[in-house]
Design a protein around this motif. Structure first.
Motif, mmCIF file in Angstrom:
data_model
loop_
_atom_site.group_PDB
_atom_site.id
_atom_site.type_symbol
_atom_site.label_atom_id
_atom_site.label_comp_id
_atom_site.label_asym_id
_atom_site.label_seq_id
_atom_site.Cartn_x
_atom_site.Cartn_y
_atom_site.Cartn_z
ATOM 1 N N ARG A 86 -8.252 1.440 1.289
ATOM 2 C CA ARG A 86 -6.983 0.749 1.092
ATOM 3 C C ARG A 86 -7.161 -0.768 1.161
ATOM 4 O O ARG A 86 -6.482 -1.509 0.444
ATOM 5 C CB ARG A 86 -5.956 1.232 2.125
ATOM 6 C CG ARG A 86 -5.527 2.677 1.872
ATOM 7 C CD ARG A 86 -4.338 3.085 2.739
ATOM 8 N NE ARG A 86 -3.823 4.369 2.247
ATOM 9 C CZ ARG A 86 -2.545 4.716 2.230
ATOM 10 N NH1 ARG A 86 -1.633 3.876 2.680
ATOM 11 N NH2 ARG A 86 -2.166 5.876 1.766
ATOM 12 N N LEU A 121 -8.059 7.783 -0.683
ATOM 13 C CA LEU A 121 -7.055 6.744 -0.506
ATOM 14 C C LEU A 121 -6.390 6.776 0.861
ATOM 15 O O LEU A 121 -5.589 5.896 1.184
ATOM 16 C CB LEU A 121 -5.986 6.855 -1.593
ATOM 17 C CG LEU A 121 -6.445 6.437 -2.993
ATOM 18 C CD1 LEU A 121 -5.359 6.727 -4.016
ATOM 19 C CD2 LEU A 121 -6.822 4.967 -3.017
ATOM 20 N N ASN A 129 -6.638 -7.549 6.073
ATOM 21 C CA ASN A 129 -5.371 -7.198 5.452
ATOM 22 C C ASN A 129 -4.315 -8.278 5.709
ATOM 23 O O ASN A 129 -3.522 -8.626 4.827
ATOM 24 C CB ASN A 129 -4.872 -5.858 5.983
ATOM 25 C CG ASN A 129 -5.705 -4.688 5.518
ATOM 26 O OD1 ASN A 129 -6.539 -4.825 4.622
ATOM 27 N ND2 ASN A 129 -5.510 -3.538 6.129
ATOM 28 N N GLY A 139 -5.381 1.851 -6.920
ATOM 29 C CA GLY A 139 -5.580 3.061 -6.138
ATOM 30 C C GLY A 139 -5.999 4.236 -7.009
ATOM 31 O O GLY A 139 -6.858 5.040 -6.624
ATOM 32 N N ASP A 147 -8.727 3.771 5.566
ATOM 33 C CA ASP A 147 -8.301 2.379 5.724
ATOM 34 C C ASP A 147 -9.183 1.424 4.932
ATOM 35 O O ASP A 147 -8.695 0.447 4.354
ATOM 36 C CB ASP A 147 -8.326 1.985 7.203
ATOM 37 C CG ASP A 147 -7.231 2.685 8.003
ATOM 38 O OD1 ASP A 147 -6.238 3.125 7.394
ATOM 39 O OD2 ASP A 147 -7.372 2.775 9.235
ATOM 40 N N ILE A 156 0.829 -1.208 0.000
ATOM 41 C CA ILE A 156 0.000 0.000 0.000
ATOM 42 C C ILE A 156 0.860 1.254 0.000
ATOM 43 O O ILE A 156 0.608 2.205 -0.745
ATOM 44 C CB ILE A 156 -0.957 -0.003 1.210
ATOM 45 C CG1 ILE A 156 -2.134 -0.938 0.951
ATOM 46 C CG2 ILE A 156 -1.456 1.396 1.525
ATOM 47 C CD1 ILE A 156 -3.059 -0.465 -0.167
ATOM 48 N N VAL A 188 0.362 2.955 -3.457
ATOM 49 C CA VAL A 188 -0.575 4.076 -3.386
ATOM 50 C C VAL A 188 0.143 5.402 -3.182
ATOM 51 O O VAL A 188 -0.166 6.404 -3.833
ATOM 52 C CB VAL A 188 -1.612 3.849 -2.269
ATOM 53 C CG1 VAL A 188 -2.478 5.089 -2.061
ATOM 54 C CG2 VAL A 188 -2.498 2.648 -2.600
#
Length: 216
Positions: free
Chosen positions: A113, A107, A157, A97, A110, A18, A22
């Motif tokens: 993401r 973005l 995650n 993203g 949470d 991430i 991102v």
């Protein structure tokens, strides 16, 4: 290749994807900046067209021979997996993203993401949601994710991280054909562009539907 499978490695790895995908990693701009290139272009009739163009261009540009190998050569991964494989996931997360941002998602959130990470798994993301005890009918949407607690998001995650690490460690690159989004053929720095397109379409499905955009 032996990778220690634990919560710390799984969490560390998805956080790395991430952050680099991102937020950006040289020579790549951030997902927000990539999205803005398309949002300021008034030549598109709607955001769906912008996203389709982004997917087409990023697929052809980023997955040409040598690109991933070159990027993989300058990144430092938090765990021991092939650098080219880590680079491919970073590029895919950046694209996902950017798609999220085009459709108006923040973005920094949470939940957004987590959806970016889920897009890397394709349909397998549904299994991760189920394994976390979350019920859904047909599609994973931001509305579904919005009902999940922060603790549950962390668990999701982590499960995504386990999925990625397991495939990288046990199957190897060539045998990842059956796992979305990585599809065979990373030979001599050439990545199967179909895999990138699959991630893009998954991200479009997730973020367009959750933002209320109509899909064709």
């Amino acid at each position: 290749m032996s990778i220690e499978m634990n919560d710390s490695n799984a969490t560390k790895f998805v956080n790395w994807i991430i952050e680099k995908g991102v937020d950006g990693i040289s020579p790549l701009s951030s997902a927000n900046d990539l999205a803005l290139e398309y949002k300021i272009d008034q030549g598109y009739e709607n955001d769906d067209e912008r996203v389709d163009s982004l997917i087409n261009w990023e697929t052809s540009k980023n997955f040409t021979s040598g690109f991933i190998t070159g990027l993989g050569g300058i990144i430092t991964l938090p765990i021991s997996i092939p650098s080219a494989l880590g680079a491919s996931w970073v590029i895919q997360a950046r694209m996902a993203g950017a798609i999220a941002h085009i459709y108006g998602h923040d973005l920094h959130e949470d939940r957004v993401r987590t959806l970016v990470l889920l897009s890397l798994l394709g349909d397998a993301g549904k299994e991760v949601i189920k394994s976390a005890g979350i019920k859904f009918v047909q599609k994973i949407t931001e509305k579904t994710i919005s009902k999940i607690s922060g603790k549950a998001l962390t668990e999701i995650n982590k499960k995504i991280g386990f999925r990625l690490i397991t495939k990288a460690g046990e199957k190897g690159i060539v045998n990842l054909t059956k796992f979305v989004p990585v599809a065979g053929g990373m030979v001599g720095g050439t990545f199967d562009a179909v895999a990138c397109r699959m991630v893009g379409r998954t991200a479009k499905n997730l973020f367009a539907i959750s933002s209320g955009s109509s899909l064709t």
